[in-house]
Design a protein around this motif. Structure first.
Motif, PDB file in Angstrom:
ATOM      1  N   LYS A   7       0.765  -1.274  -0.047  1.00 30.00           N
ATOM      2  CA  LYS A   7      -0.144   0.101  -0.124  1.00 30.00           C
ATOM      3  C   LYS A   7       0.788   1.210   0.063  1.00 30.00           C
ATOM      4  O   LYS A   7       0.605   2.172  -0.657  1.00 30.00           O
ATOM      5  N   ARG A   8       1.890   1.257   0.916  1.00 32.37           N
ATOM      6  CA  ARG A   8       2.744   2.564   1.079  1.00 32.37           C
ATOM      7  C   ARG A   8       3.541   2.698  -0.573  1.00 32.37           C
ATOM      8  O   ARG A   8       3.415   3.866  -0.906  1.00 32.37           O
ATOM      9  N   CYS A  10       2.391   1.825  -3.349  1.00 31.89           N
ATOM     10  CA  CYS A  10       1.230   2.249  -4.571  1.00 31.89           C
ATOM     11  C   CYS A  10       1.070   3.549  -4.133  1.00 31.89           C
ATOM     12  O   CYS A  10       0.909   4.219  -5.187  1.00 31.89           O
ATOM     13  N   GLU A  11       1.251   4.041  -3.151  1.00 29.45           N
ATOM     14  CA  GLU A  11       0.568   5.562  -2.621  1.00 29.45           C
ATOM     15  C   GLU A  11       2.006   6.359  -3.128  1.00 29.45           C
ATOM     16  O   GLU A  11       1.891   7.419  -3.711  1.00 29.45           O
ATOM     17  N   VAL A  14       1.590   6.942  -7.044  1.00 25.38           N
ATOM     18  CA  VAL A  14       0.502   7.753  -7.572  1.00 25.38           C
ATOM     19  C   VAL A  14       0.868   8.875  -8.119  1.00 25.38           C
ATOM     20  O   VAL A  14       1.723   9.917  -7.536  1.00 25.38           O
ATOM     21  N   SER A  42      -9.341   6.612   4.962  1.00 26.37           N
ATOM     22  CA  SER A  42      -8.747   7.575   5.256  1.00 26.37           C
ATOM     23  C   SER A  42      -9.553   8.792   5.488  1.00 26.37           C
ATOM     24  O   SER A  42     -10.739   9.090   5.024  1.00 26.37           O
ATOM     25  N   ARG A  50      -2.840  14.229   0.532  1.00 22.08           N
ATOM     26  CA  ARG A  50      -2.317  13.435  -0.747  1.00 22.08           C
ATOM     27  C   ARG A  50      -2.683  14.401  -1.875  1.00 22.08           C
ATOM     28  O   ARG A  50      -1.543  14.557  -2.899  1.00 22.08           O
TER      29      ARG A  50
END
Length: 64
Positions: A7-8, A10-11, A14, A42, A50
């Motif tokens: 997840k980290r 992928c984020e 982005v 979130s 973000r």
């Protein structure tokens, strides 16, 4: 244990699709007020942060 790591990653990778900033700028220039509505785990503040990192935060008046 792997899921949060993925997840980290992928984020971190982005980025907006090509043309998104230009489109948002045109909409804003036409006087449209825009908001983000998200069904996310979130909180709104995290999503707003973000968007700022992506250079898109200033286009939106509200994040819900």
């Amino acid at each position: 244990a792997v899921s949060p790591q993925i997840k980290r990653q992928c984020e971190a990778e982005v980025r907006p699709f090509p043309g998104v900033r230009d489109t948002l700028q045109r909409l804003l220039a036409r006087g449209l007020r825009m908001a983000v509505l998200s069904d996310s785990e979130s909180p709104a503040a995290a999503i707003a942060a973000r968007l700022q990192k992506l250079g898109l935060g200033d286009f939106f008046t509200t994040v819900v």
